[in-house]
Design an enzyme around this catalytic site. Structure first.
Site, PDB file in Angstrom:
ATOM      1  N   HIS A  71       0.807  -1.225   0.000  1.00 33.44           N
ATOM      2  CA  HIS A  71       0.000   0.000   0.000  1.00 33.44           C
ATOM      3  C   HIS A  71       0.843   1.279   0.000  1.00 33.44           C
ATOM      4  O   HIS A  71       0.372   2.328   0.437  1.00 33.44           O
ATOM      5  CB  HIS A  71      -0.953   0.025   1.196  1.00 33.44           C
ATOM      6  CG  HIS A  71      -1.768  -1.226   1.337  1.00 33.44           C
ATOM      7  ND1 HIS A  71      -2.892  -1.481   0.570  1.00 33.44           N
ATOM      8  CD2 HIS A  71      -1.613  -2.310   2.140  1.00 33.44           C
ATOM      9  CE1 HIS A  71      -3.398  -2.654   0.898  1.00 33.44           C
ATOM     10  NE2 HIS A  71      -2.650  -3.175   1.847  1.00 33.44           N
ATOM     11  N   HIS A 100       3.960   8.116   2.322  1.00 31.25           N
ATOM     12  CA  HIS A 100       2.595   8.015   2.839  1.00 31.25           C
ATOM     13  C   HIS A 100       1.860   9.325   2.585  1.00 31.25           C
ATOM     14  O   HIS A 100       2.396  10.409   2.840  1.00 31.25           O
ATOM     15  CB  HIS A 100       2.604   7.725   4.343  1.00 31.25           C
ATOM     16  CG  HIS A 100       3.167   6.378   4.685  1.00 31.25           C
ATOM     17  ND1 HIS A 100       2.395   5.247   4.801  1.00 31.25           N
ATOM     18  CD2 HIS A 100       4.449   5.983   4.917  1.00 31.25           C
ATOM     19  CE1 HIS A 100       3.163   4.210   5.113  1.00 31.25           C
ATOM     20  NE2 HIS A 100       4.411   4.637   5.177  1.00 31.25           N
ATOM     21  N   THR A 184       4.882   1.885  11.438  1.00 27.38           N
ATOM     22  CA  THR A 184       3.503   2.344  11.285  1.00 27.38           C
ATOM     23  C   THR A 184       2.661   1.378  10.466  1.00 27.38           C
ATOM     24  O   THR A 184       1.508   1.673  10.143  1.00 27.38           O
ATOM     25  CB  THR A 184       3.455   3.736  10.632  1.00 27.38           C
ATOM     26  OG1 THR A 184       3.991   3.651   9.303  1.00 27.38           O
ATOM     27  CG2 THR A 184       4.245   4.750  11.448  1.00 27.38           C
ATOM     28  N   THR A 185       3.219   0.246  10.111  1.00 29.67           N
ATOM     29  CA  THR A 185       2.495  -0.814   9.412  1.00 29.67           C
ATOM     30  C   THR A 185       2.728  -2.126  10.148  1.00 29.67           C
ATOM     31  O   THR A 185       3.693  -2.261  10.903  1.00 29.67           O
ATOM     32  CB  THR A 185       2.968  -0.951   7.956  1.00 29.67           C
ATOM     33  OG1 THR A 185       4.368  -1.264   7.951  1.00 29.67           O
ATOM     34  CG2 THR A 185       2.716   0.321   7.171  1.00 29.67           C
TER      35      THR A 185
END
Length: 243
Positions: A71, A100, A184-185
């Site tokens: 993603h 991001h 953060t993932t």
């Protein structure tokens, strides 16, 4: 910040979104149970004013591949690289650049259109990430060179054709905030040292639109509680940069 790829599917919306990451797999449990998670909102009024030394940065090699994975758009370095940062007399080597949009960290509640995360590891496997915010303004040459090797679809990889000067992705003023956080993932591993640069960099609206063309409308994890953590600011003034 996708440093590792795990088989279990996760995403940013619906039943596989951030609120469910900790339930998708036991390997992701820290996403739900961790107490030092990232990203966070950095409130400058409550930042520790003791001051940190300037970042010691050496970025001389550009990334070699550009891909759409987990993603995000990710630029990866060759196995052997001369790019590193020095934090607390420990050398962390640059492994990848992740993007991001909108930004994952916020500054005094402000969200930026794009955040770049430069992911580093030291010889012990410890992770340090330098985060850079982007605002809409003039085109960014390094972004333009990256985008020339733009993946044409998700889960696709391309060699980078135009040389990318990573220093053009950084502001001249490299004062920063530092705190202890996480990826953060998934798997949201904690113990990550974050250095969030205070000054944003520019990219054009067209460059941002091209990012969203592949990644989609948003790939940012929601803000996480600060809990008992402290945020420390670096000294103002020049940063030591090694070329």
């Amino acid at each position: 910040m996708p440093l590792t790829t795990l088989a279990t599917s996760w995403g940013y919306t619906g039943e596989n979104g951030p609120a469910q990451w900790g339930e998708i797999s036991k390997a992701y449990a820290t996403c739900q149970t961790g107490i030092n998670q990232s990203p966070i909102d950095i409130q400058t009024a409550t930042t520790n004013k003791l001051g940190l030394p300037a970042l010691s940065i050496q970025y001389v090699d550009g990334p070699t591949r550009f891909r759409s994975i987990n993603h995000t758009l990710q630029a990866t370095m060759s196995r052997y690289t001369a790019n590193y940062i020095n934090i607390d007399d420990k050398i962390y080597y640059l492994k990848q650049l992740d993007f991001h949009a909108p930004s994952e960290h916020t500054l005094n509640g402000r969200t930026y259109p794009l955040e770049l995360q430069l992911v580093h590891k030291n010889q012990h496997g410890d992770i340090a990430i330098v985060a850079v915010m982007f605002d809409i303004d003039e085109p960014n040459q390094a972004v333009q060179n990256l985008w020339e090797s733009f993946p044409t679809m998700k889960d696709n990889s391309m060699p980078i054709f135009s040389p990318v000067n990573i220093n053009q992705l950084l502001p001249d003023d490299k004062t920063y905030w530092r705190y202890r956080g996480s990826l953060t993932t998934p798997p949201c591993t904690e113990g990550v040292t974050w250095a969030v640069l205070k000054t944003p960099v520019a990219l054009s609206a067209e460059q941002l639109d091209k990012f969203h063309y592949i990644v989609g409308p948003a790939n940012n994890r929601p803000l996480q509680p600060l809990n008992e953590r402290k945020i420390t600011a670096s000294y103002s003034g020049d940063t030591e940069i090694l070329y």
